[in-house]
Design an enzyme around this catalytic site. Structure first.
Site, PDB file in Angstrom:
ATOM      1  N   ASP A   1      34.217 123.397  -7.927  1.00 46.84           N
ATOM      2  CA  ASP A   1      33.439 124.598  -7.607  1.00 46.84           C
ATOM      3  C   ASP A   1      34.212 125.625  -6.776  1.00 46.84           C
ATOM      4  O   ASP A   1      33.618 126.580  -6.276  1.00 46.84           O
ATOM      5  CB  ASP A   1      32.135 124.224  -6.897  1.00 46.84           C
ATOM      6  CG  ASP A   1      32.357 123.296  -5.698  1.00 46.84           C
ATOM      7  OD1 ASP A   1      33.369 123.462  -4.999  1.00 46.84           O
ATOM      8  OD2 ASP A   1      31.519 122.404  -5.475  1.00 46.84           O
TER       9      ASP A   1
ATOM     10  N   ARG B   1      34.167 130.558  -3.943  1.00 49.90           N
ATOM     11  CA  ARG B   1      33.214 129.433  -3.972  1.00 49.90           C
ATOM     12  C   ARG B   1      32.070 129.835  -4.888  1.00 49.90           C
ATOM     13  O   ARG B   1      31.421 130.862  -4.681  1.00 49.90           O
ATOM     14  CB  ARG B   1      32.688 129.141  -2.564  1.00 49.90           C
ATOM     15  CG  ARG B   1      31.644 128.029  -2.483  1.00 49.90           C
ATOM     16  CD  ARG B   1      32.235 126.695  -2.886  1.00 49.90           C
ATOM     17  NE  ARG B   1      31.333 125.576  -2.638  1.00 49.90           N
ATOM     18  CZ  ARG B   1      30.315 125.220  -3.413  1.00 49.90           C
ATOM     19  NH1 ARG B   1      30.027 125.922  -4.499  1.00 49.90           N
ATOM     20  NH2 ARG B   1      29.580 124.176  -3.113  1.00 49.90           N
TER      21      ARG B   1
ATOM     22  N   ASP C   1      27.145 122.759  -6.781  1.00 51.18           N
ATOM     23  CA  ASP C   1      27.977 121.850  -5.996  1.00 51.18           C
ATOM     24  C   ASP C   1      28.489 120.764  -6.931  1.00 51.18           C
ATOM     25  O   ASP C   1      27.710 120.162  -7.675  1.00 51.18           O
ATOM     26  CB  ASP C   1      27.149 121.232  -4.866  1.00 51.18           C
ATOM     27  CG  ASP C   1      27.944 120.265  -4.004  1.00 51.18           C
ATOM     28  OD1 ASP C   1      29.139 120.536  -3.751  1.00 51.18           O
ATOM     29  OD2 ASP C   1      27.364 119.258  -3.574  1.00 51.18           O
ATOM     30  N   THR C   2      29.798 120.516  -6.919  1.00 53.62           N
ATOM     31  CA  THR C   2      30.384 119.446  -7.721  1.00 53.62           C
ATOM     32  C   THR C   2      30.892 118.350  -6.792  1.00 53.62           C
ATOM     33  O   THR C   2      31.158 118.602  -5.615  1.00 53.62           O
ATOM     34  CB  THR C   2      31.544 119.965  -8.585  1.00 53.62           C
ATOM     35  OG1 THR C   2      32.585 120.466  -7.736  1.00 53.62           O
ATOM     36  CG2 THR C   2      31.080 121.069  -9.531  1.00 53.62           C
TER      37      THR C   2
ATOM     38  N   GLU D   1      33.242 115.833  -4.691  1.00 53.48           N
ATOM     39  CA  GLU D   1      34.491 116.102  -3.993  1.00 53.48           C
ATOM     40  C   GLU D   1      35.678 115.392  -4.653  1.00 53.48           C
ATOM     41  O   GLU D   1      35.526 114.357  -5.313  1.00 53.48           O
ATOM     42  CB  GLU D   1      34.398 115.639  -2.533  1.00 53.48           C
ATOM     43  CG  GLU D   1      33.325 116.327  -1.714  1.00 53.48           C
ATOM     44  CD  GLU D   1      33.662 117.771  -1.386  1.00 53.48           C
ATOM     45  OE1 GLU D   1      34.821 118.161  -1.574  1.00 53.48           O
ATOM     46  OE2 GLU D   1      32.767 118.500  -0.940  1.00 53.48           O
TER      47      GLU D   1
ATOM     48  N   ARG E   1      35.397 132.612   2.204  1.00 54.28           N
ATOM     49  CA  ARG E   1      35.532 132.474   0.758  1.00 54.28           C
ATOM     50  C   ARG E   1      34.593 133.448   0.058  1.00 54.28           C
ATOM     51  O   ARG E   1      33.473 133.695   0.518  1.00 54.28           O
ATOM     52  CB  ARG E   1      35.209 131.046   0.323  1.00 54.28           C
ATOM     53  CG  ARG E   1      36.124 129.988   0.894  1.00 54.28           C
ATOM     54  CD  ARG E   1      35.717 128.588   0.449  1.00 54.28           C
ATOM     55  NE  ARG E   1      34.375 128.234   0.894  1.00 54.28           N
ATOM     56  CZ  ARG E   1      33.821 127.038   0.725  1.00 54.28           C
ATOM     57  NH1 ARG E   1      34.503 126.087   0.087  1.00 54.28           N
ATOM     58  NH2 ARG E   1      32.601 126.785   1.171  1.00 54.28           N
TER      59      ARG E   1
END
Length: 234
Positions: free
Chosen positions: A26, A40, A45-46, A48, A92
Site C-alpha cells: 500500500d 500511502r 491496508d495490506t 506488512e 506521505r
C-alpha cells in the site's frame, strides 16, 4: 505509451506521476514536484512485509509483488487527492492511485490483498464502494479472507492464518507458519529483526547465515537496504 483520458473527462482531477520505487502493498515512492515522495494509498491496508515489530505477515509479499508489478508495468500512474489533508503525519502523500485508468485500491480489494481501513473523514470519497468490493471478496473467501479471524478491526493476526480456512475456501490444507517463507528460491538473502529492533540482513557469506531465522527474504543487498536492513557488523 497508451493514450490517457483528458483531465476534464474525470470527475475529480488526477495528477500524473512517475514511479520511483515500490515499497510494499500500500506504499510506494513517486517523483512529485521535482523530488521523490512517498505515497500511502487511501482507505486500504495490506499485510506488512518489513515491520520492525510485526515482521512479515501472511500475503504481505504477495500484496507487495502485486502492487509492484502493477506500477512497474503501467504506462501511466495518476494520483487523485480527496478533499481533506493530502499528507499524513509522516508527510506521505495520501491518494487514490490509478494505473492506466484502473484504481489500484479497487484491484487490491478484489484480489483479496487488502482490507478497508484508516477511514478518516473527510477523506472517504470511495469508502462505500471499497466496502462493497471487500464484502464480495469476503464472501468468496479469497486472499486475506481465506482464514477466519486473520483480518480483525486492529489489523492482521498472523497466528490465525494457521487455523482452519474460512467457510467457502477452496483450499483444503492450511499452510505452515508463514513467517520467513521464501517466496523465490533465487532470493537467498535473509532479513532478520533482532531483540533490539535492529533490521539486519545476512548473505550466504555471513557467519550467522545458517543460524539466522529470516523474517523476510531479499534477492539483492540493495533491495534489503531499501527496506531498511543493514549488513551485520564485522
Amino acid at each position: 505509451m497508451m493514450g490517457c483520458t483528458p483531465q476534464d473527462e474525470h470527475e475529480f482531477p488526477r495528477v500524473p506521476v512517475t514511479l520511483d520505487r515500490a515499497v510494499d502493498g500500500d506504499t510506494f515512492n513517486v517523483m512529485y514536484e521535482g523530488k521523490s515522495q512517498s505515497v500511502r494509498m487511501l482507505l486500504v491496508d495490506t499485510p506488512e512485509t518489513s515491520h520492525p515489530k510485526l515482521g512479515v505477515q501472511p500475503l504481505g509479499n504477495e500484496a507487495k509483488e502485486y502492487t509492484k508489478q502493477a506500477l512497474e508495468q503501467a504506462d501511466q500512474i495518476e494520483l487523485e487527492f480527496d478533499i481533506g489533508p493530502n499528507r499524513d503525519k509522516y508527510s506521505r502523500l495520501l491518494a487514490y492511485v490509478y494505473v492506466d485508468g484502473v484504481m489500484l485500491q479497487e484491484s487490491l480489494l478484489e484480489q483479496g490483498y487488502a482490507r478497508v481501513a484508516y477511514i478518516y473523514p473527510p477523506n472517504v470519497r470511495y469508502v462505500d464502494q471499497f466496502e462493497a468490493i471487500q464484502k464480495d471478496s469476503q464472501n468468496k473467501a479469497i486472499g486475506i479472507w481465506e482464514y477466519e479471524n486473520y483480518v480483525q478491526e486492529d489489523g492482521f493476526h498472523k497466528e490465525k492464518y494457521k487455523s482452519e480456512p474460512a467457510s467457502g475456501s477452496n483450499d483444503d490444507s492450511a499452510p505452515n507458519d508463514y513467517s520467513g517463507q521464501q517466496p523465490d528460491l533465487s532470493c537467498t538473502i535473509k532479513g532478520n529483526i533482532n531483540s533490539s529492533g535492529e533490521k539486519i540482513y545476512h548473505t550466504k557469506e555471513s557467519p550467522q547465515y545458517t543460524a539466522t531465522i529470516p523474517e523476510e527474504w531479499f534477492c539483492t543487498e540493495e533491495e534489503a537496504e531499501l527496506a531498511g536492513f543493514r549488513a551485520p557488523k564485522k
